[in-house]
Design a protein around this motif. Structure first.
Motif: not given
Length: 165
Positions: A76-77, A81, A83, A91, A93-94, A159, A162
């Motif tokens: 997911f990250c 990156e 963010v 945070c 995230h994907r 997810p 983070c």
């Protein structure tokens, strides 16, 4: 820890459905099944029959065995990156892609954008004076959160939160 077959099947089905570009509702209409049933399949709560698996595969235009392929869980990250982080430590995230259509919702309330890729959404967030995005709370309801800081994160496969590197 091994993920149960029902959940792996649901994750794979969702991945293939999102690749079609159809929402759960649109796919349900296309496949002539209830949207609530698709939701239960994607969450690993339903136990589809072999006839249902065959019908879903046909609607996806794939061989039924494609629904059982083992796919590594998405990251997911990326540790490099930058963010935005909310006040509660969560945070962007994907994993925040909408379960309905795979889009990311970012922007001010009333003028939010739905962007199809994480990269596009992150780029838009970086241009905002205060980054704002939608994400689910502990009850599962989606709400708007604002960034209080930016930072890098460790690669995670869950997810929920983070972590700063």
């Amino acid at each position: 820890m091994t993920i149960p077959l029902r959940q792996r099947f649901g994750q794979r089905f969702k991945q293939l459905r999102l690749a079609t570009g159809l929402s759960q509702e649109a796919f349900a209409d296309h496949a002539a099944v209830a949207r609530s049933y698709l939701s239960r399949i994607e969450r690993g709560c339903a136990n589809p029959s072999l006839d249902a698996v065959e019908g879903l595969a046909k609607a996806l235009c794939v061989d039924p065995q494609a629904l059982f392929e083992i796919v590594d869980p998405p990251s997911f990250c990326d540790a490099s990156e930058e963010v935005p982080y909310a006040a509660d430590g969560s945070c962007f995230h994907r994993g925040l892609a909408s379960p309905r259509d795979g889009t990311f919702r970012v922007g001010e309330k009333g003028s939010e954008l739905r962007l199809v890729s994480f990269e596009e959404a992150l780029s838009h967030l970086k241009k905002m004076p205060v980054a704002k995005w939608r994400r689910p709370n502990d009850s599962g309801n989606w709400g708007l959160v604002s960034a209080v800081r930016w930072g890098t994160m460790e690669a995670v496969t869950k997810p929920e939160r983070c972590r700063i590197c």
